[in-house]
Design an enzyme around this catalytic site. Structure first.
Site, short mmCIF file in Angstrom:
data_model
loop_
_atom_site.label_atom_id
_atom_site.label_comp_id
_atom_site.label_asym_id
_atom_site.label_seq_id
_atom_site.Cartn_x
_atom_site.Cartn_y
_atom_site.Cartn_z
CG ASP A 279 -5.96 -2.06 9.05
OD1 ASP A 279 -5.04 -1.57 9.73
OD2 ASP A 279 -7.10 -1.57 8.99
CB CYS B 28 -0.89 0.06 1.24
SG CYS B 28 -1.26 -1.48 2.03
CB SER C 159 -11.67 -5.70 7.26
OG SER C 159 -11.21 -5.39 5.97
CB CYS D 263 -2.12 1.42 4.30
SG CYS D 263 -2.69 -0.12 5.02
CG ASP D 264 -7.19 -0.11 5.70
OD1 ASP D 264 -7.47 0.10 4.51
OD2 ASP D 264 -7.36 -1.20 6.24
CE LYS D 265 -8.37 1.53 10.64
NZ LYS D 265 -8.13 0.57 9.57
CD GLU E 151 -10.04 -3.13 9.94
OE1 GLU E 151 -9.45 -4.00 9.27
OE2 GLU E 151 -10.25 -1.98 9.54
CB CYS F 245 -6.98 -4.02 -0.15
SG CYS F 245 -5.87 -4.76 1.06
#
Length: 573
Positions: free
Chosen positions: A87, A55, A476, A128-130, A450, A200
């Site tokens: 994650d 990511c 997630s 990436c996510d956060k 998650e 992702c």
């Protein structure tokens, strides 16, 4: 170009202007910076680039490309880096407790670097996510002219002549446990599911929040669905560098853009794409930074009247690359605006309104990913808010792609994710049960983990919609099935979820938006009197500090009062 900017009104004057700043300037000369460049605005390029996961591996390259744009616009670029917790790697073990905490650390570290060095503008790069909400929270907190740039998604893997993502691997673990996937097939899948750089590929948390960046006007139009390996990502980064200088000249700031109407727009885009339930955590946290009241219930209210129109994984068929090729977030917003689902008057980083940006897009009826609002995949959004006796503060469920919207069953209670996963792995879960995983909330975890390992394993066993799963933790964006998260008050605070016992009847209605514990009040009162708070294992360090400060999930699990309590805004120092 430098005469576009009055340095005497910018934060960087504190480290670069006047005889008393000679020591400060000596550091810039040490880095080979000229007197002419020191006189320009200082522009922060904040990168979450690292080698932790695919990511983030292209972010430093993109941030460095943005230097060209900043220089062309008359600024002096200064890159720095922050952390991420990825994650997909933190999932399914104690490391996931670090994930949500990292959002606050990212926002704090960007704030501190900008404050300490007195930067005038910001271009933030995350993958990436956060790290996406973390960067946007920092932008809103600092309120200097800023642009958010997503690093881009990964291309889909190919396995047995079909597109696959990392979620297929998580679900294959469940199939392996059920004896339905030989180890050699699992090994072959894991080697091809993630073919290169990028986050992702499905409409999981990273891509959901990338859509939020565009929907709110904090990112350049149609920039965030471009996959990470594409050459055009470099061009987007350069364009962001140029545009942030235009924002600085015009003094257009993030809080001018991120109004309450913009947050509603963002929530609607999340629902329309069947996005991650984590958006209901991150949008309130971002709103807190702007001093705007916008909690889980406000998010859910926007969801209620928004149709599900983007056929994206995990509930649908396509990935971010396909959405990009179909016309991106603005193609989605084209049909939404035309049908009264967006406020087109909101300002964006282009200096134009959202509506003006959308006017430049032509609807493509040939593409297959984004449906017209008049012919949606389903008439209501892919994400639904819930409230009831089990969750007085609220909860959330992702219904995109689900056939069943009501569930009633006996509770099966676990006090941590590991115990629940073990029961799933050993096929000790029965059809019709409502699995409760508690003491995993922001305080109780701590860190609000998650549960993808557990939910994916359930799907792999063929139990995805034959059981329901409820937690005060999170899911997630890749989770599918009847999985309800963010239940509040959390178990650590003695919420009703802490009082559930095995066999209690749970009623869920995602159509009506209700979630109830069917136990007599006198019985609950007796259980409440017996309940004792639990002490978690994290009594020192960052997780301890987080647990002491974090607020409830429905308000975004934030750790400070936000803009409402400000005595000054950094941008005005």
């Amino acid at each position: 170009m430098t005469n576009r900017f009055d340095k005497s009104k910018l934060p960087s004057r504190h480290v670069s202007v006047g005889p008393e700043r000679a020591p400060h300037r000596s550091y810039y000369y040490a880095m080979g910076i000229s007197e002419e460049d020191i006189a320009k605005p200082f522009v922060a390029l904040a990168s979450a680039g690292n080698d932790s996961a695919p990511c983030n591996t292209t972010l430093d390259f993109q941030a460095d490309a943005a230097r060209q744009g900043v220089i062309a616009g008359g600024g002096m670029p200064r890159r720095f880096n922050t952390i991420t917790v990825t994650d997909g790697i933190a999932m399914g073990h104690q490391g996931m407790k670090s994930s949500l905490v990292s959002r606050e650390v990212i926002a704090d570290s960007v704030e501190l670097s900008v404050r300490g060095h007195c930067y005038d503008a910001l271009v933030a790069f995350a993958g990436c996510d956060k790290s996406l909400p973390g960067m946007m929270m920092a932008m809103l907190r600092l309120n200097i002219p800023s642009i958010f740039v997503y690093g881009g998604s990964i291309l889909p893997g190919r396995y047995e002549d079909r597109d696959v993502t990392v979620v297929d691997v998580f679900e294959a673990v469940g199939k392996f446990a059920a004896g339905n996937c030989p180890l050699k097939d699992l090994t072959a899948l894991e080697k091809v599911a993630c073919p290169g750089h990028g986050a992702c590929g499905g409409q999981f948390t990273a891509n959901t929040m990338a859509c939020v960046g565009e929907a709110m006007g904090l990112s350049l139009p149609n920039s965030n669905m471009v996959p990470a390996p594409y050459k055009s990502r470099e061009e987007i980064a350069i364009a962001a560098g140029v545009q942030v200088m235009d924002l600085l000249e015009k003094n257009i700031r993030p809080r001018d853009i991120a109004t309450r109407a913009a947050f509603i727009n963002a929530a609607r885009v999340v629902a329309a794409t069947g996005g991650s339930t984590n958006a209901a955590l991150h949008l309130p946290a971002m709103a807190n930074e702007a001093g705007i009241d916008f909690d889980l219930h406000d998010v859910a209210e926007a969801f209620k009247s928004t149709p599900y129109i983007a056929d994206l994984k995990p509930g649908g068929r396509y990935v971010a690359k396909d959405m990009h090729e179909a016309g991106g977030v603005y193609m989605l917003m084209k049909t939404m605006l035309a049908n009264g689902l967006l406020d087109g008057s909101c300002l964006t980083v282009t200096g134009k309104t959202l509506g003006e940006n959308i006017d430049e897009v032509t609807w493509n009826p040939e593409q297959k990913v984004i449906y017209d609002v008049k012919t949606p995949l389903s008439p209501t959004g892919g994400v639904v808010g819930l409230r009831g006796t089990l969750a007085p503060e609220g909860a959330i469920v992702k219904v995109a792609g689900m056939k069943r919207l009501q569930f009633e069953g006996p509770a099966r209670v676990f006090d941590c994710e590991e115990d629940a996963f073990q029961a799933v792995e050993h096929r000790q879960i029965n059809e019709g049960e409502v699995i409760i995983i508690r003491y995993e909330g922001p305080k109780g975890g701590p860190g609000m983990r998650e549960m993808l390992s557990t939910t994916a394993a359930l799907y792999g066993l063929g139990m995805g919609e034959k059981v329901a799963l409820i937690t005060d933790g999170r899911f997630s964006g890749a989770t599918r099935g009847f999985c309800i998260g963010h239940v509040g008050p959390e178990a650590a605070e003695g919420g009703p979820i802490a009082l559930v016992e095995n066999g209690d009847t749970i009623l869920i209605d995602a159509e009506a938006g209700t979630i109830d514990l069917v136990v007599a009040e006198d019985v609950l009162a007796e259980r409440r009197a017996r309940w004792q708070p639990r002490v978690n294992d994290y009594q020192a360090g960052a997780l301890y500090r987080y647990a002491q400060n974090v607020g409830p999930a429905f308000q975004g699990a934030v750790t400070h009062p936000g803009a409402k309590a400000e005595r000054h805004v950094y941008a005005d120092i």
